[in-house]
Design an enzyme around this catalytic site. Structure first.
Site, PDB file in Angstrom:
ATOM      1  N   CYS A  84     -16.654   0.388  -7.774  1.00 18.75           N
ATOM      2  CA  CYS A  84     -15.765  -0.072  -8.541  1.00 18.75           C
ATOM      3  C   CYS A  84     -15.187  -1.471  -8.091  1.00 18.75           C
ATOM      4  CB  CYS A  84     -14.596   0.768  -8.837  1.00 18.75           C
ATOM      5  SG  CYS A  84     -13.595   0.975  -7.190  1.00 18.75           S
ATOM      6  N   ASP A 144      -1.536  -0.778   6.171  1.00 17.27           N
ATOM      7  CA  ASP A 144      -1.690  -0.135   7.257  1.00 17.27           C
ATOM      8  C   ASP A 144      -3.203  -0.157   7.570  1.00 17.27           C
ATOM      9  OD1 ASP A 144      -2.431   2.041   5.443  1.00 17.27           O
ATOM     10  OD2 ASP A 144      -1.869   3.483   7.117  1.00 17.27           O
ATOM     11  N   ASP A 189       0.936  -0.983   0.026  1.00 19.19           N
ATOM     12  CA  ASP A 189       0.054   0.148   0.033  1.00 19.19           C
ATOM     13  C   ASP A 189       1.064   1.219   0.034  1.00 19.19           C
ATOM     14  OD1 ASP A 189      -2.254   1.573   0.364  1.00 19.19           O
ATOM     15  OD2 ASP A 189      -1.429   1.660   2.583  1.00 19.19           O
ATOM     16  N   SER A 222      -2.289  11.204   5.619  1.00 21.97           N
ATOM     17  CA  SER A 222      -2.891  12.363   6.061  1.00 21.97           C
ATOM     18  C   SER A 222      -4.301  12.231   6.050  1.00 21.97           C
ATOM     19  CB  SER A 222      -2.556  13.648   5.417  1.00 21.97           C
ATOM     20  OG  SER A 222      -3.422  14.641   5.844  1.00 21.97           O
ATOM     21  N   ASP A 258      -0.026   5.094   0.926  1.00 22.47           N
ATOM     22  CA  ASP A 258       0.044   5.845   2.198  1.00 22.47           C
ATOM     23  C   ASP A 258      -0.105   5.361   3.325  1.00 22.47           C
ATOM     24  OD1 ASP A 258      -0.097   8.172  -0.065  1.00 22.47           O
ATOM     25  OD2 ASP A 258      -2.201   7.862   0.162  1.00 22.47           O
ATOM     26  N   GLN A 269      -6.678   5.772  -4.359  1.00 17.53           N
ATOM     27  CA  GLN A 269      -6.656   7.308  -4.388  1.00 17.53           C
ATOM     28  C   GLN A 269      -7.909   8.032  -4.440  1.00 17.53           C
ATOM     29  OE1 GLN A 269      -3.893   9.265  -3.892  1.00 17.53           O
ATOM     30  NE2 GLN A 269      -2.807   7.264  -3.120  1.00 17.53           N
TER      31      GLN A 269
END
Length: 180
Positions: free
Chosen positions: A99, A128, A9, A18, A11, A54
């Site tokens: 999706c 995570d 993954d 964030s 981020d 995203q």
């Protein structure tokens, strides 16, 4: 020879996460040790790929050019350490778009498998979030949780059976390189 494939993954695993989304190269800040970990794995013959939700694209927080710039930065930093990043796949959809690619659905992982012509059985997918681990299980990957990003929060959930837990991506890399 069996391909040594690792799926990450983005981020919270490779770079800081964030709740306001990572919208630009300036906000895309690698986690300590993550770039070196990817480079070291690459130099040891691993193909390191990325599968990242995203939804900020669908929400209009940033555009494809900004996302591409972040991924170019990732590739550049890893290359500076002698490694390379394999396929990067992303889901541009929002949570309600229905999706097949948005984790916990396994579409992105299936795309990686098709691209490399491999089975995902036993391949490590490092994330995570619970959605990352659920996507891993859906395609018979080995679910691996890191405590960076949302990882500490995720530990409070019922994790899929057999999930492995590491401090961070550097610890995952150290483990895999030791097994080699």
């Amino acid at each position: 020879m069996v391909m040594k494939l690792l799926i990450l993954d983005r981020d919270g695993v490779i770079n800081q996460d964030s709740d306001d989304y990572i919208k630009s190269v300036d906000e895309w800040i690698p986690l300590p040790g993550a770039i070196t970990a990817i480079a070291d794995l690459s130099k040891a013959g691993w193909t390191v790929t990325v599968a990242t939700n995203q939804s900020g694209l669908a929400r209009g927080y940033y555009d494809l050019a900004a996302l591409d710039a972040m991924h170019q930065q990732l590739r550049k930093l890893v290359a500076e350490r002698g490694g390379e990043v394999g396929l990067i796949v992303y889901c541009p959809h929002g949570p309600d778009d229905g999706c097949a690619c948005r984790k916990p659905k396994p579409g992105m992982l299936q795309s990686i498998a098709a691209h490399y012509g491999v089975s995902l059985a036993g391949i490590w997918f490092v994330g995570d979030s619970l959605g990352d681990l659920q996507a891993a299980v859906a395609v018979d990957c080995q679910p691996v949780l890191v405590k960076t990003g949302k990882g500490m929060r995720t530990l409070g959930n019922d994790l899929p059976a057999g999930s492995l837990i590491f401090e961070d991506l550097a610890a995952v890399a150290a483990h895999l390189l030791q097994q080699d």
